[in-house]
Design an enzyme around this catalytic site. Sequence first.
Site, PDB file in Angstrom:
ATOM      1  CE  LYS A  19       6.835  -4.312   4.596  1.00  0.00           C
ATOM      2  NZ  LYS A  19       5.818  -4.520   5.643  1.00  0.00           N
ATOM      3  NE  ARG A  95       2.870  -8.966   1.594  1.00  0.00           N
ATOM      4  CZ  ARG A  95       2.840  -7.630   1.593  1.00  0.00           C
ATOM      5  NH1 ARG A  95       3.479  -6.958   0.674  1.00  0.00           N
ATOM      6  NH2 ARG A  95       2.176  -6.986   2.514  1.00  0.00           N
ATOM      7  NE  ARG A 134      -0.570   1.561   7.647  1.00  0.00           N
ATOM      8  CZ  ARG A 134       0.129   0.564   7.106  1.00  0.00           C
ATOM      9  NH1 ARG A 134       1.419   0.451   7.328  1.00  0.00           N
ATOM     10  NH2 ARG A 134      -0.489  -0.327   6.361  1.00  0.00           N
ATOM     11  NE  ARG A 167      -2.575  -0.016   3.348  1.00  0.00           N
ATOM     12  CZ  ARG A 167      -1.497  -0.779   3.298  1.00  0.00           C
ATOM     13  NH1 ARG A 167      -0.306  -0.210   3.350  1.00  0.00           N
ATOM     14  NH2 ARG A 167      -1.593  -2.082   3.205  1.00  0.00           N
ATOM     15  NE  ARG A 178      -2.553  -5.523   5.498  1.00  0.00           N
ATOM     16  CZ  ARG A 178      -2.469  -4.293   6.003  1.00  0.00           C
ATOM     17  NH1 ARG A 178      -3.492  -3.763   6.643  1.00  0.00           N
ATOM     18  NH2 ARG A 178      -1.370  -3.602   5.868  1.00  0.00           N
TER      19      ARG A 178
HETATM   20  P1  AMP Z   1       1.294  -3.647   1.673  1.00  0.00           P
HETATM   21  O1  AMP Z   1       1.044  -2.202   1.321  1.00  0.00           O
HETATM   22  O2  AMP Z   1       2.681  -4.102   1.393  1.00  0.00           O
HETATM   23  O3  AMP Z   1       0.850  -3.962   3.082  1.00  0.00           O
HETATM   24  O4  AMP Z   1       0.362  -4.511   0.707  1.00  0.00           O
HETATM   25  C1  AMP Z   1      -1.042  -4.358   0.719  1.00  0.00           C
HETATM   26  C2  AMP Z   1      -1.681  -5.587   0.098  1.00  0.00           C
HETATM   27  O5  AMP Z   1      -1.283  -5.701  -1.274  1.00  0.00           O
HETATM   28  C3  AMP Z   1      -1.283  -6.899   0.744  1.00  0.00           C
HETATM   29  O6  AMP Z   1      -2.047  -7.204   1.901  1.00  0.00           O
HETATM   30  C4  AMP Z   1      -1.570  -7.876  -0.402  1.00  0.00           C
HETATM   31  O7  AMP Z   1      -2.961  -8.087  -0.538  1.00  0.00           O
HETATM   32  C5  AMP Z   1      -1.114  -7.075  -1.621  1.00  0.00           C
HETATM   33  N1  AMP Z   1       0.316  -7.311  -1.905  1.00  0.00           N
HETATM   34  C6  AMP Z   1       1.329  -6.431  -1.752  1.00  0.00           C
HETATM   35  N2  AMP Z   1       2.500  -6.986  -2.103  1.00  0.00           N
HETATM   36  C7  AMP Z   1       2.231  -8.253  -2.474  1.00  0.00           C
HETATM   37  C8  AMP Z   1       3.041  -9.333  -2.911  1.00  0.00           C
HETATM   38  N3  AMP Z   1       4.379  -9.227  -3.030  1.00  0.00           N
HETATM   39  N4  AMP Z   1       2.417 -10.508  -3.211  1.00  0.00           N
HETATM   40  C9  AMP Z   1       1.094 -10.631  -3.110  1.00  0.00           C
HETATM   41  N5  AMP Z   1       0.267  -9.651  -2.673  1.00  0.00           N
HETATM   42  C10 AMP Z   1       0.826  -8.460  -2.356  1.00  0.00           C
END
Ligand code: AMP
Length: 223
Positions: A19, A95, A134, A167, A178
């Site tokens: 993404k 989400r 990554r 990360r 995740r």
């Molecule tokens: P991402 O970079 O999208 O993989 O997000 C990293 C982390 O941020 C996720 O594993 C969640 O802990 C938190 N996070 C990101 N977006 C959301 C969301 N829309 N709702 C809840 N937690 C989120």
Amino acid sequence: MTASPRTRLILMGAPGVGKGTQSNLLESRLGLLPISSGVIFRGEIEAQTDLGRLAQSYIQHGQLVPNGVTIEMMFKRLRSDEVRRHGFILDGFPRTVRQADALDELLLEMETPLTKVIELTLDDKVLMSRLSGRLGCTKCGEIYHSVTKPPKREGLCDRCNSPLFVRSDDKPEAIRERLNVFHKTIEPLRLFYQQRNLLVTLEAGEDPEELYHRIIDSLASHN
Ligand code: AMP
């Protein structure tokens, strides 16, 4: 409908599906505004805000941050003039169905309806290996992989020369959690956007360029 500066997309899919990479391509080529909840959370963590501290306690375990604070944070960004003027790509939000419902109401109020919701899919094994190596740029957000897309100079971004980072939630245990959370939450969201006739599902292959063109093609098709 073809892609235009007013295109408003959601990119949905498991962590590691690409993404962020597609979002960067859509930004540099179409000028769409990328809005990533994960990036915003990581900014809050770095700035050591109250929200950052709260989010960190969930993020490090691979769990979702509670809906209330997530929606509030995203609405602040979505309500900006910049978002009204440009199209956007939402990456990582919504989400949950509660977030999707709230987003629906906000976009209705702003009179800025979604163009499409693009779901990218990929096998879990491939996702695991992608996430494990990554690397991300601390400044411009470019994404690398230690094996499949290494930077030209170790630890530095090809695009802007800034340091790269791993990360904290790209560790095996957090990655597994995740992916679990993703599989538990994706079905109701898929249904939500299917019912609104917005969902397009694309298998994400190896080649980001090829996937980008399929995304662009899908914008021209009627569901
Ligand atoms: P991402 O970079 O999208 O993989 O997000 C990293 C982390 O941020 C996720 O594993 C969640 O802990 C938190 N996070 C990101 N977006 C959301 C969301 N829309 N709702 C809840 N937690 C989120």
